[in-house]
Design an enzyme around this catalytic site. Structure first.
Site, PDB file in Angstrom:
ATOM      1  CG  ASP A  73      -2.938   3.922   4.392  1.00 56.17           C
ATOM      2  OD1 ASP A  73      -3.889   3.588   5.105  1.00 56.17           O
ATOM      3  OD2 ASP A  73      -2.618   3.312   3.345  1.00 56.17           O
ATOM      4  CE  LYS A  97      -8.290  -3.354   4.171  1.00 57.14           C
ATOM      5  NZ  LYS A  97      -7.366  -2.350   3.684  1.00 57.14           N
ATOM      6  CD1 TRP A 136      -2.023  -2.165   2.057  1.00 54.34           C
ATOM      7  CD2 TRP A 136      -2.886  -1.450   0.120  1.00 54.34           C
ATOM      8  NE1 TRP A 136      -2.996  -3.049   1.660  1.00 54.34           N
ATOM      9  CE2 TRP A 136      -3.542  -2.634   0.482  1.00 54.34           C
ATOM     10  CE3 TRP A 136      -3.251  -0.814  -1.069  1.00 54.34           C
ATOM     11  CZ2 TRP A 136      -4.543  -3.204  -0.294  1.00 54.34           C
ATOM     12  CZ3 TRP A 136      -4.258  -1.368  -1.845  1.00 54.34           C
ATOM     13  CH2 TRP A 136      -4.897  -2.555  -1.453  1.00 54.34           C
TER      14      TRP A 136
END
Ligand code: PLP
Length: 367
Positions: free
Chosen positions: A179, A203, A108
């Protein structure tokens, strides 16, 4: 909020979309049919009507309560997943010809760094590629550029199973951008250290379909370039995140999850529980040489635990036997293979015990 006990659900170790609190799901079941006695379900309400007015106002307020977020920050609910932030952040914060710093700690982090290059120079303050992303950098490992527009890091690497256990400090005056997709609100958070924090809901906060963005108000005034309406943070800040029809349903569920976190006593108790849960599984990994964790010990994630058995064939057997025993979604990400146990906030501690017990038995049978 309604409560009840599960009897017909598996232990869901999914990395995302992930497990949700049972109390929240029960409430959702009711509200899909008829919310607040309006005679309409949540998905059938106008985003300009009173029910949604309440929902969005409470979601913002409860988010601020959970994160102890001051009035110098805005809470936004955006679309396009966390991945949209990869371009929205440089689009809104990086001046033409400017440089932004990034730490590459895995898939990511790498993707977000790559997207920055559309708008300017992306400098890698750290690159974990050569060491197979087994650890996150220490403060001393961070090599910043001369005057970055911001520093971006990924607090928890969902795939590698690594996590920062401190908040990295960029050079003075440089906004910290995080993030936090897979560990937001899993532990106390000092928001004052950040310029911007974002997390796709799926998530640890709710269903897929919305991304929570916490942004310091002064950053809304940065306008480094002309941008279409829907790409500007300020547009969301000025409209309670409804410049157009917002994803009403996921925002509503995220709002319920915030209320659930508050009902658990907030982030302190949540963090204690998460640490205890992860310890149960890491202890089972560390007990013998049979299991190998991917992350270096000081970088271990409390949310996603990536590990292997002695062989790919045994990994496969492990997954099959686990599924047989009612434990699902344990397959490691295709980029590193093996096994990954994701144990987000809503994952029960007893589930970790059950899993650790299974790990010991599997080892006894196959070791
Ligand atoms: C899942 C994930 C993403 C991508 O989220 P999308 O909402 O699918 O775009 C980004 N960063 C991290 C750390 C993630 O875990």
């Amino acid at each position: 909020m309604a409560t009840s006990t599960t009897t017909d659900r598996v232990l869901n170790f999914s990395a995302g979309p992930g497990i949700l609190p049972e109390e929240v799901l029960r409430q959702v079941q009711e509200d899909i049919w008829n919310i607040d006695g309006t005679g309409m379900g949540i998905m059938e309400h106008s985003h300009r009507a009173a029910t949604y007015d309440r929902i969005i106002a409470e979601a913002i307020e409860d988010c601020k309560k959970v994160g102890t977020i001051g009035d110098d920050y805005e809470v936004l609910f955006m679309s396009g997943g966390a991945s949209a932030q990869n371009h929205l952040i440089p689009a809104n914060l990086l001046p033409e010809g400017g440089t932004a710093d990034y730490a590459n700690t895995g898939t990511w982090a790498k993707k977000t760094h790559a997207e920055c290059k559309v708008y300017g120079t992306a400098h890698l303050a750290f690159d974990g590629k050569a060491t197979n992303y087994k650890f996150v950098p220490s403060q001393a490992d961070l090599d910043f550029s001369a005057s970055p527009a911001y520093f971006h890091y990924t607090s928890n690497n969902t795939i590698m199973g690594t996590q920062y256990h401190y908040v990295p400090e960029p050079p003075l005056g440089v906004p910290l951008v995080c993030d936090a997709c897979s560990d937001i609100f899993s532990r106390p958070l000092d928001v004052t250290k950040y310029g911007l924090i974002y997390a796709g809901a799926q998530k640890n906060l709710g269903p897929a379909g919305t991304t929570v963005v916490i942004i310091r108000k002064d950053l809304l005034e940065r306008t480094p370039r002309e941008l279409p309406t829907m790409l500007r943070y300020k547009v969301y800040a000025e409209s309670e995140s409804r410049p157009n029809t917002p994803p009403v349903f996921p925002i509503y569920v995220v709002g319920l999850v915030f209320k659930w976190i508050l009902s658990q006593g907030g982030l302190g108790p949540i963090a204690e529980r998460n640490a205890a849960k992860a310890k149960i599984i890491y202890d089972a990994i560390d007990a013998t040489e049979f299991y190998r964790g991917h992350a270096r010990e000081d970088s271990r994630s409390l949310m996603n635990i990536s590990f292997t058995t002695p062989s790919p064939a045994l990994d496969k057997a492990f997954l099959a036997e686990a599924l047989e025993a009612g434990m699902d979604n344990l397959k490691g990400h295709r980029s590193i293979g093996g096994i990954r146990a994701s144990i987000y906030n809503a994952f029960p501690a007893e589930g970790c015990e059950t899993f650790a017990q299974f790990m010991r038995e599997f080892e006894r049978r196959h070791g």
